[in-house]
Enzyme design. Structure first.
Site, PDB file in Angstrom:
ATOM      1  N   HIS A  22       0.881  -1.190   0.000  1.00  0.00           N
ATOM      2  CA  HIS A  22       0.000   0.000   0.000  1.00  0.00           C
ATOM      3  C   HIS A  22       0.907   1.226   0.000  1.00  0.00           C
ATOM      4  O   HIS A  22       1.436   1.620   1.032  1.00  0.00           O
ATOM      5  CB  HIS A  22      -0.913   0.003   1.225  1.00  0.00           C
ATOM      6  CG  HIS A  22      -1.879   1.146   1.248  1.00  0.00           C
ATOM      7  ND1 HIS A  22      -3.222   0.991   1.533  1.00  0.00           N
ATOM      8  CD2 HIS A  22      -1.715   2.475   1.032  1.00  0.00           C
ATOM      9  CE1 HIS A  22      -3.827   2.168   1.485  1.00  0.00           C
ATOM     10  NE2 HIS A  22      -2.934   3.092   1.194  1.00  0.00           N
TER      11      HIS A  22
ATOM     12  N   HIS B  97       1.729   5.274  -1.680  1.00  0.00           N
ATOM     13  CA  HIS B  97       1.373   6.464  -2.470  1.00  0.00           C
ATOM     14  C   HIS B  97       2.646   7.036  -3.081  1.00  0.00           C
ATOM     15  O   HIS B  97       3.547   7.465  -2.348  1.00  0.00           O
ATOM     16  CB  HIS B  97       0.698   7.511  -1.581  1.00  0.00           C
ATOM     17  CG  HIS B  97      -0.584   7.023  -1.002  1.00  0.00           C
ATOM     18  ND1 HIS B  97      -1.792   7.130  -1.654  1.00  0.00           N
ATOM     19  CD2 HIS B  97      -0.847   6.362   0.156  1.00  0.00           C
ATOM     20  CE1 HIS B  97      -2.745   6.572  -0.914  1.00  0.00           C
ATOM     21  NE2 HIS B  97      -2.191   6.097   0.187  1.00  0.00           N
TER      22      HIS B  97
ATOM     23  N   ARG C 252       2.414   9.364  -5.727  1.00  0.00           N
ATOM     24  CA  ARG C 252       2.102  10.689  -6.301  1.00  0.00           C
ATOM     25  C   ARG C 252       2.566  10.790  -7.755  1.00  0.00           C
ATOM     26  O   ARG C 252       2.686   9.800  -8.447  1.00  0.00           O
ATOM     27  CB  ARG C 252       2.709  11.821  -5.452  1.00  0.00           C
ATOM     28  CG  ARG C 252       2.520  11.706  -3.957  1.00  0.00           C
ATOM     29  CD  ARG C 252       1.081  11.649  -3.529  1.00  0.00           C
ATOM     30  NE  ARG C 252       0.951  11.824  -2.085  1.00  0.00           N
ATOM     31  CZ  ARG C 252      -0.072  11.395  -1.373  1.00  0.00           C
ATOM     32  NH1 ARG C 252      -1.078  10.750  -1.939  1.00  0.00           N
ATOM     33  NH2 ARG C 252      -0.138  11.610  -0.072  1.00  0.00           N
TER      34      ARG C 252
ATOM     35  N   ASN D 253      -4.954   7.288  -6.090  1.00  0.00           N
ATOM     36  CA  ASN D 253      -5.646   8.536  -5.736  1.00  0.00           C
ATOM     37  C   ASN D 253      -4.862   9.779  -6.170  1.00  0.00           C
ATOM     38  O   ASN D 253      -4.501  10.625  -5.371  1.00  0.00           O
ATOM     39  CB  ASN D 253      -5.980   8.583  -4.240  1.00  0.00           C
ATOM     40  CG  ASN D 253      -4.762   8.537  -3.330  1.00  0.00           C
ATOM     41  OD1 ASN D 253      -3.731   7.956  -3.673  1.00  0.00           O
ATOM     42  ND2 ASN D 253      -4.854   9.160  -2.163  1.00  0.00           N
TER      43      ASN D 253
ATOM     44  N   LYS E 241      -8.903  -0.230  -5.985  1.00  0.00           N
ATOM     45  CA  LYS E 241      -8.979   0.397  -4.658  1.00  0.00           C
ATOM     46  C   LYS E 241     -10.266   1.184  -4.517  1.00  0.00           C
ATOM     47  O   LYS E 241     -10.528   2.102  -5.300  1.00  0.00           O
ATOM     48  CB  LYS E 241      -7.774   1.327  -4.476  1.00  0.00           C
ATOM     49  CG  LYS E 241      -7.777   2.153  -3.196  1.00  0.00           C
ATOM     50  CD  LYS E 241      -7.459   1.305  -1.975  1.00  0.00           C
ATOM     51  CE  LYS E 241      -7.594   2.103  -0.691  1.00  0.00           C
ATOM     52  NZ  LYS E 241      -6.499   3.030  -0.467  1.00  0.00           N
TER      53      LYS E 241
ATOM     54  N   HIS F 139     -10.495   1.212   1.528  1.00  0.00           N
ATOM     55  CA  HIS F 139     -10.281   2.152   2.634  1.00  0.00           C
ATOM     56  C   HIS F 139     -11.565   2.103   3.455  1.00  0.00           C
ATOM     57  O   HIS F 139     -12.542   2.769   3.130  1.00  0.00           O
ATOM     58  CB  HIS F 139     -10.002   3.567   2.112  1.00  0.00           C
ATOM     59  CG  HIS F 139      -9.686   4.542   3.206  1.00  0.00           C
ATOM     60  ND1 HIS F 139      -8.498   5.228   3.265  1.00  0.00           N
ATOM     61  CD2 HIS F 139     -10.398   4.935   4.294  1.00  0.00           C
ATOM     62  CE1 HIS F 139      -8.489   5.991   4.356  1.00  0.00           C
ATOM     63  NE2 HIS F 139      -9.642   5.846   4.991  1.00  0.00           N
TER      64      HIS F 139
ATOM     65  N   HIS G 218      -4.832  -0.811   5.661  1.00  0.00           N
ATOM     66  CA  HIS G 218      -4.343  -0.095   6.852  1.00  0.00           C
ATOM     67  C   HIS G 218      -5.276  -0.200   8.056  1.00  0.00           C
ATOM     68  O   HIS G 218      -5.799   0.795   8.556  1.00  0.00           O
ATOM     69  CB  HIS G 218      -4.043   1.379   6.551  1.00  0.00           C
ATOM     70  CG  HIS G 218      -5.064   2.102   5.703  1.00  0.00           C
ATOM     71  ND1 HIS G 218      -6.400   2.106   5.980  1.00  0.00           N
ATOM     72  CD2 HIS G 218      -4.921   2.837   4.585  1.00  0.00           C
ATOM     73  CE1 HIS G 218      -7.026   2.817   5.065  1.00  0.00           C
ATOM     74  NE2 HIS G 218      -6.157   3.272   4.202  1.00  0.00           N
TER      75      HIS G 218
ATOM     76  N   ASP H 255       1.365   2.456   3.535  1.00  0.00           N
ATOM     77  CA  ASP H 255       0.533   3.644   3.377  1.00  0.00           C
ATOM     78  C   ASP H 255       1.403   4.897   3.473  1.00  0.00           C
ATOM     79  O   ASP H 255       0.940   5.949   3.935  1.00  0.00           O
ATOM     80  CB  ASP H 255      -0.621   3.687   4.390  1.00  0.00           C
ATOM     81  CG  ASP H 255      -1.675   4.711   4.016  1.00  0.00           C
ATOM     82  OD1 ASP H 255      -1.693   5.155   2.854  1.00  0.00           O
ATOM     83  OD2 ASP H 255      -2.466   5.092   4.897  1.00  0.00           O
TER      84      ASP H 255
ATOM     85  N   HIS I 106       3.442  14.298   1.695  1.00  0.00           N
ATOM     86  CA  HIS I 106       2.887  15.618   1.404  1.00  0.00           C
ATOM     87  C   HIS I 106       4.015  16.613   1.626  1.00  0.00           C
ATOM     88  O   HIS I 106       4.840  16.416   2.533  1.00  0.00           O
ATOM     89  CB  HIS I 106       1.740  15.964   2.358  1.00  0.00           C
ATOM     90  CG  HIS I 106       0.525  15.106   2.196  1.00  0.00           C
ATOM     91  ND1 HIS I 106      -0.459  15.352   1.264  1.00  0.00           N
ATOM     92  CD2 HIS I 106       0.132  13.982   2.847  1.00  0.00           C
ATOM     93  CE1 HIS I 106      -1.406  14.426   1.360  1.00  0.00           C
ATOM     94  NE2 HIS I 106      -1.073  13.578   2.310  1.00  0.00           N
TER      95      HIS I 106
ATOM     96  N   ALA J 235      -3.567  14.718   5.493  1.00  0.00           N
ATOM     97  CA  ALA J 235      -3.440  13.413   6.161  1.00  0.00           C
ATOM     98  C   ALA J 235      -2.437  12.541   5.429  1.00  0.00           C
ATOM     99  O   ALA J 235      -2.507  12.393   4.213  1.00  0.00           O
ATOM    100  CB  ALA J 235      -4.798  12.720   6.201  1.00  0.00           C
TER     101      ALA J 235
HETATM  102  C1  NCD Z   1      -3.392   8.975   2.080  1.00  0.00           C
HETATM  103  C2  NCD Z   1      -2.881  10.004   1.066  1.00  0.00           C
HETATM  104  O1  NCD Z   1      -2.325  11.029   1.477  1.00  0.00           O
HETATM  105  O2  NCD Z   1      -3.019   9.770  -0.142  1.00  0.00           O
HETATM  106  N1  NCD Z   1      -3.489   9.613   3.353  1.00  0.00           N
HETATM  107  C3  NCD Z   1      -3.506   8.998   4.558  1.00  0.00           C
HETATM  108  O3  NCD Z   1      -3.701   9.676   5.568  1.00  0.00           O
HETATM  109  N2  NCD Z   1      -3.292   7.700   4.684  1.00  0.00           N
HETATM  110  C4  NCD Z   1      -4.679   8.408   1.611  1.00  0.00           C
HETATM  111  C5  NCD Z   1      -5.132   7.210   2.382  1.00  0.00           C
HETATM  112  O4  NCD Z   1      -4.587   6.104   2.241  1.00  0.00           O
HETATM  113  O5  NCD Z   1      -6.056   7.346   3.184  1.00  0.00           O
HETATM  114 ZN    ZN Z   2      -3.220   5.066   1.544  1.00  0.00          ZN
END
Ligand code: NCD
Ligand code: ZN
Length: 333
Positions: free
Chosen positions: A12, A14, A16, A40, A95, A134, A168, A240, A244, A256
């Site tokens: 899992h 991200h 970007r 996402n 997802k 999720h 998660h 996860d 950011h 988040a």
């Molecule tokens: C994730 C994100 O920033 O893309 N953020 C998070 O708090 N985990 C999205 C997600 O998995 O919920």
């Molecule tokens: Zn995530």
């Protein structure tokens, strides 16, 4: 002391896009043989062409490292059998996000009646495409995951051949639900094995530990640790890791997501060693995922060395978990 992991996987992740992708993808590729890449983006990944082009950009960003991006599609209830059949070979999973529940999930699902989701889920089940979820409602923040469990149960019962991954998980309730249905599996993050809500908001607010789902109670963390430490065959590692930029985290309306990719393996080794279960880490970070998803990742040995590692304050403008702190293991470059 050393520990060699065979083809560690992050199920899992991200990554970007654009400059952020260029910053973070090589960091995952330095530690892992592959990862399940979340869809996402803005806009979310919803077509075969988007999947293929995003995969190309990822491969470009990691240069010639051995690293397999397992791609995902952003769940839409209108996907039909014909479309899914065409895209099946380009993805490992789909997802599902509830609408608006987390970063870039505005286009997610808002009607969770199983009938509304049934045509797509039926097709996924027939084609053998796993569903990653999720699982949070829009209820009170500490109860969202527990409130979502009946939805997992309805889907699991109605589609017994569909592989469903509870992403998660953060609660004892989720661990218990996981054990009730053969077709339910789960990912567990690094940060939810380490922290509780106290670490996020019990003292001065720690924005770099703020994520969805929010970290819960000590007894929840204990339940997660129990199944992770024994490398229960229903659970696998999914970081996860959700980068950011600093100015989106250290701000009112803090985004988040916890960024853990570059420190995940050392921090897991430290935690598993302290629990006396270092020998179970291989299963947790690779073997279980290989079985659950029926995949054979590229061969890659990742060596961890028990030597102090001071976590950088930031990677470009992204602040990792444990920034500035010392971990007891490091990845051998
Ligand atoms: C994730 C994100 O920033 O893309 N953020 C998070 O708090 N985990 C999205 C997600 O998995 O919920
Ligand atoms: Zn995530």
């Amino acid at each position: 002391m050393q520990l060699t992991l065979q083809s560690p996987l992050d199920m899992h992740l991200h990554l970007r896009d654009n400059q952020m992708l260029k910053t973070v993808a090589p960091l995952s590729a330095a530690s892992f043989a592959g990862a399940l890449v979340m869809p996402n983006l803005i806009p979310p990944i919803t077509t075969k062409q988007m999947v293929q082009e995003y995969k190309e950009r990822i491969l470009e960003a990691i240069d010639d490292e051995v690293f397999k991006p397992y791609m995902t599609l952003f769940f839409r209830p209108e996907y039909d059998y014909e479309f899914l059949e065409q895209v099946k070979d380009d993805i490992l999973a789909i997802k599902l996000y509830p609408a608006g529940i987390t970063t870039n999930s505005e286009d997610g699902v808002d009607n969770f009646s199983v009938d509304a989701l049934a045509p797509t889920l039926e097709a996924m089940s027939e084609l053998g495409i796993p569903l990653c979820v999720h699982g949070e409602t829009n209820g009170f923040v500490m109860d969202r995951e527990a409130e979502f469990i009946p939805i997992y149960e309805r889907i699991a019962k109605r589609f017994p051949d569909l592989t469903i991954i509870m992403e998660h998980i953060t609660t004892k309730d989720a661990v218990d639900a996981l054990m009730r249905y053969e077709n339910l599996y789960a990912t567990i993050t690094l940060h939810h094995l380490y922290i509780t809500l106290d670490d996020v908001a019990g003292g001065l607010l720690q924005p770099h530990l703020f994520c969805k789902p929010i970290a819960k109670r000590p007894e929840d963390r204990m339940a997660l640790r129990k199944v992770a430490f024994m490398a229960h065959e229903k659970v696998m590692f999914g970081s996860d890791s959700a980068p950011h930029p600093r100015d989106k985290k250290e701000a009112p309306g803090c985004a988040a997501g916890v960024f853990t990719a570059p420190i995940a393996l050392p921090a897991l080794a430290q935690l598993f060693e302290a629990a006396g279960v270092l020998e179970n880490l291989q299963k947790f970070v690779s073997d279980n995922a290989q079985k659950i998803y029926a995949i054979t990742p590229p061969q890659k040995e990742v060596r961890l060395i028990k030597e102090p590692f001071t976590v950088p304050q930031s990677y470009n403008d992204v602040v990792p978990m444990f920034a500035g702190k010392e971990l007891t293991w490091r990845v051998d470059a």
